[in-house]
Scaffold this active site. Structure first.
Site, PDB file in Angstrom:
ATOM      1  N   ASP A  81       0.867  -1.171   0.000  1.00 38.60           N
ATOM      2  CA  ASP A  81       0.000   0.000   0.000  1.00 38.60           C
ATOM      3  C   ASP A  81       0.907   1.226   0.000  1.00 38.60           C
ATOM      4  O   ASP A  81       1.758   1.371   0.870  1.00 38.60           O
ATOM      5  CB  ASP A  81      -0.861  -0.021   1.271  1.00 38.60           C
ATOM      6  CG  ASP A  81      -2.244   0.523   1.052  1.00 38.60           C
ATOM      7  OD1 ASP A  81      -2.338   1.631   0.505  1.00 38.60           O
ATOM      8  OD2 ASP A  81      -3.216  -0.154   1.442  1.00 38.60           O
ATOM      9  N   ASP A 118     -12.605  -0.461   4.388  1.00 36.94           N
ATOM     10  CA  ASP A 118     -13.334   0.795   4.617  1.00 36.94           C
ATOM     11  C   ASP A 118     -14.847   0.612   4.511  1.00 36.94           C
ATOM     12  O   ASP A 118     -15.583   1.582   4.661  1.00 36.94           O
ATOM     13  CB  ASP A 118     -12.929   1.848   3.563  1.00 36.94           C
ATOM     14  CG  ASP A 118     -11.480   2.281   3.692  1.00 36.94           C
ATOM     15  OD1 ASP A 118     -10.946   2.269   4.811  1.00 36.94           O
ATOM     16  OD2 ASP A 118     -10.888   2.641   2.642  1.00 36.94           O
TER      17      ASP A 118
HETATM   18  O1  TEU Z   1      -9.725   5.615   1.936  1.00 40.73           O
HETATM   19  C1  TEU Z   1     -10.229   6.760   1.316  1.00 40.73           C
HETATM   20  C2  TEU Z   1     -11.648   6.975   1.386  1.00 40.73           C
HETATM   21  O2  TEU Z   1     -12.109   7.893   0.728  1.00 40.73           O
HETATM   22  C3  TEU Z   1     -12.493   6.064   2.197  1.00 40.73           C
HETATM   23  O3  TEU Z   1     -12.081   6.122   3.508  1.00 40.73           O
HETATM   24  C4  TEU Z   1     -13.925   6.432   2.110  1.00 40.73           C
HETATM   25  O4  TEU Z   1     -14.089   7.769   2.399  1.00 40.73           O
HETATM   26  C5  TEU Z   1     -14.714   5.648   3.102  1.00 40.73           C
HETATM   27  O5  TEU Z   1     -14.531   4.320   2.796  1.00 40.73           O
HETATM   28  C6  TEU Z   1     -16.161   6.000   3.022  1.00 40.73           C
HETATM   29  O6  TEU Z   1     -16.853   5.091   2.231  1.00 40.73           O
HETATM   30  C7  TEU Z   1      -8.349   5.457   2.023  1.00 40.73           C
HETATM   31  C8  TEU Z   1      -8.014   4.245   2.858  1.00 40.73           C
HETATM   32  O7  TEU Z   1      -8.510   3.089   2.251  1.00 40.73           O
HETATM   33  C9  TEU Z   1      -8.561   4.466   4.235  1.00 40.73           C
HETATM   34  O8  TEU Z   1      -8.411   3.346   5.057  1.00 40.73           O
HETATM   35  C10 TEU Z   1      -7.818   5.653   4.813  1.00 40.73           C
HETATM   36  O9  TEU Z   1      -8.336   5.956   6.082  1.00 40.73           O
HETATM   37  C11 TEU Z   1      -7.935   6.867   3.908  1.00 40.73           C
HETATM   38  O10 TEU Z   1      -7.685   6.572   2.552  1.00 40.73           O
HETATM   39  C12 TEU Z   1      -6.916   7.912   4.283  1.00 40.73           C
HETATM   40  O11 TEU Z   1      -5.637   7.471   3.952  1.00 40.73           O
END
Ligand code: TEU
Length: 538
Positions: free
Chosen positions: A99, A336
């Site tokens: 990542d 997420d």
């Molecule tokens: O996620 C980005 C993101 O936009 C999601 O968190 C989305 O807003 C959320 O799923 C709502 O549906 C990425 C990573 O996957 C996440 O784990 C991080 O927290 C985020 O970026 C910040 O780096």
């Protein structure tokens, strides 16, 4: 088609490293734990692992706040453990995808510590700084995805910095050439160590409007017309504005083209980008002449309501939108979003497994979905996710889908000998690898057989795709190879329905094992929650 590359015919398996396998008893998974479970992944039949961030981090956002892009957090192990993991993975023909978090660093990254130390520090321009608005307060109306204004005042230098996520995650300034070079070097560092690819975090956020214009208000949707099963706008303050000036800016494609050139310095490396955009905008991320991302993540199945008509439409729309030479991909879940078995139920999760592994393109499978894990209730005193703590509208946040992998039916599920960082859930005794691995009716067996079948039948990974006309809860399509054709027939509802199809064949794999090996003709009677893969004759 030319010989497909590993990331085209392979299946990606996402590991959330905190929750996969603990080996040192601290209740948090680690690299040696992943290495220990490589035999399982090989047995399961996946081709690549994507490991969520393992770098040094204060863990404000569980690793998505990186304070050193070329190290390993001691919680997860050492660089030697990492090298060992890569060697052991490669020895099993498994690729390793890391990542990469290019949009923002941790506020504890030495770059940011320098940048905030004074207005004339050479690293100042590595981040996005603005004076307060004329009357005081944030410079414009930009919002953080994780709640509140995206601007944080730095008292010492009396300027605001921009953070699309937590205030502990300041955004880098990708218009600065030194930032770009420094970040490209981090890619080279890991490729030199044998890493096969990267998942790029929030890559559609990299460039912001140079004039810092206000984002326009969202005209609003009613919940009736919102096709997605996630938040309805109006329930999540970030969605009250259209992130027009903060995401998906035209210049982002120039940056991605450069990133691609760095990847191309090494053979057969790939990048999959995290992009939450509708398909018509998403496909631009393949880049001009396909010199952008190898795979812009297609999240339609993660987000779409589980409705056969909508899914039918989105598959057609995606297939039609793909530029020449662009390789498709599909995802059901990630760290997420609520787990698929919670969203659509355990029976439909089996139908979803067939869909994911028989659509055209690269599938990404989220750890634990193969055993049918569901979201776990998190008691208030065990909440970890900053989103759950920050945003009152976010409900339980993202912990429920990040709970430890279940390896067996024991009290700690074989995950740890210590206290797991998140609760294990109360169905560990039935939903786990050891209990399911020899059970012919388990979802794990279904996944494993689908993966083996997909590996044996190239038609399923690289063959053509054609929709079959269906109605109601049914979904159907044909995958076509040189001399093989498969019909996939899925019932997304829980009542019986018949699918009409001009052809006949033998059921190879189904959600219900009793159907396998049987003959089907032009009228296929599907039970509720039933899905089939049929080898067609002629
Ligand atoms: O996620 C980005 C993101 O936009 C999601 O968190 C989305 O807003 C959320 O799923 C709502 O549906 C990425 C990573 O996957 C996440 O784990 C991080 O927290 C985020 O970026 C910040 O780096």
């Amino acid at each position: 088609m030319m010989k497909p590359l590993w990331w085209q015919c392979g299946v990606i398996y996402q590991i959330y490293p905190r929750s996969f396998q603990d080996t040192d008893g601290d209740g948090v998974g680690d690299l040696n734990g992943i290495t220990r479970r490589l035999d399982y992944l090989q047995w399961l039949g996946v081709d690549a692992v994507w490991i969520s961030p393992i770098f040094p981090s204060p863990m404000a956002d569980f690793g998505y706040d990186v304070s050193d892009y070329t190290g390993i957090h001691p919680l997860f192990g050492t660089l030697d453990d990492f090298d060992h993991l890569v060697n052991e993975a490669h020895a099993r023909d498994l690729r390793v995808i890391l990542d990469w978090v290019p949009n923002h660093t941790s506020d504890q990254h030495p770059w940011f510590i320098e940048a905030r130390s004074s207005r004339d520090n050479p690293k100042r321009d590595w981040y996005l700084w603005r004076d307060p608005a004329p009357g005081g307060g944030p410079p414009n109306n930009w919002l953080s995805v994780f709640g509140g204004s995206a601007w944080e005042l730095d008292e010492k230098t009396s300027q605001y910095y921009y953070h699309a996520f937590l205030k502990e995650q300041p955004d880098l300034n990708w218009r600065n050439w030194d930032v770009r070079e420094a970040m490209y070097d981090t890619l080279r560092f890991w490729m030199e160590r044998g890493v096969d690819g990267f998942r790029a975090d929030v890559i559609w956020h990299l460039i912001k409007d140079e004039e810092y214009r206000d984002n326009p208000p969202h005209p609003g949707h009613s919940s009736d017309e919102w096709p997605y099963r996630e938040h309805v706008p109006g329930q999540w303050p970030y969605q009250d504005l259209i992130p027009f000036y903060t995401t998906d800016r035209p210049e982002v494609h120039e940056v991605i083209a450069e990133i691609r050139q760095v990847l191309d310095e090494y053979p057969e490396r790939m990048m999959v980008g995290e992009i939450y955009l509708p398909v018509e905008k998403l496909v631009a991320y393949y880049g001009k002449e396909r010199a952008g991302l190898h795979l812009p993540f297609n999240f339609e199945l993660v987000r779409m309501s589980w409705n056969a008509r909508m899914i039918d439409r989105v598959i057609d729309k995606y297939e039609a939108a793909l530029p020449d030479g662009a390789w498709p991909n599909w995802v059901l879940g990630n760290h997420d979003n609520s787990r698929i078995a919670t969203d659509i139920g355990p029976e439909q999760a089996r139908v979803a497994a067939i869909l994911l592994l028989t659509l055209r393109g690269t599938p990404t499978l989220y750890y634990g979905d193969e055993v049918g894990m569901t979201d776990v209730d998190i008691p208030p005193d065990r909440v970890q996710d900053p989103v759950a703590k920050n945003r009152s509208d976010a409900g339980p946040g993202r912990d429920p889908e990040r709970t430890p992998m279940r390896w067996d039916a024991s009290e700690k599920a074989g995950f740890t000998e210590g206290e797991p960082w998140l609760p294990l859930g109360d169905d560990v005794d039935t939903v786990n690898v050891a209990t399911e691995r020899d059970d012919p009716s388990s979802i794990l067996t279904l996944y494993r057989r689908l993966l083996a079948f997909r590996r044996a039948e190239a038609t399923l990974s690289v063959g053509g795709y054609a929709p079959v006309e269906t109605e109601g809860d049914l979904l159907g399509y044909v995958r076509t190879g040189d001399d093989t054709r498969f019909l996939v027939a899925l019932n997304l509802g829980d009542t019986p329905a018949a699918l009409s199809f001009n052809g006949a064949g033998t059921v190879e794999i189904g959600t219900h094992a009793d159907r396998e090996g049987t003959e089907v003709g032009s009228e296929i009677e599907l039970r509720g929650d039933e899905g089939l893969v049929v080898r067609l004759r002629g």
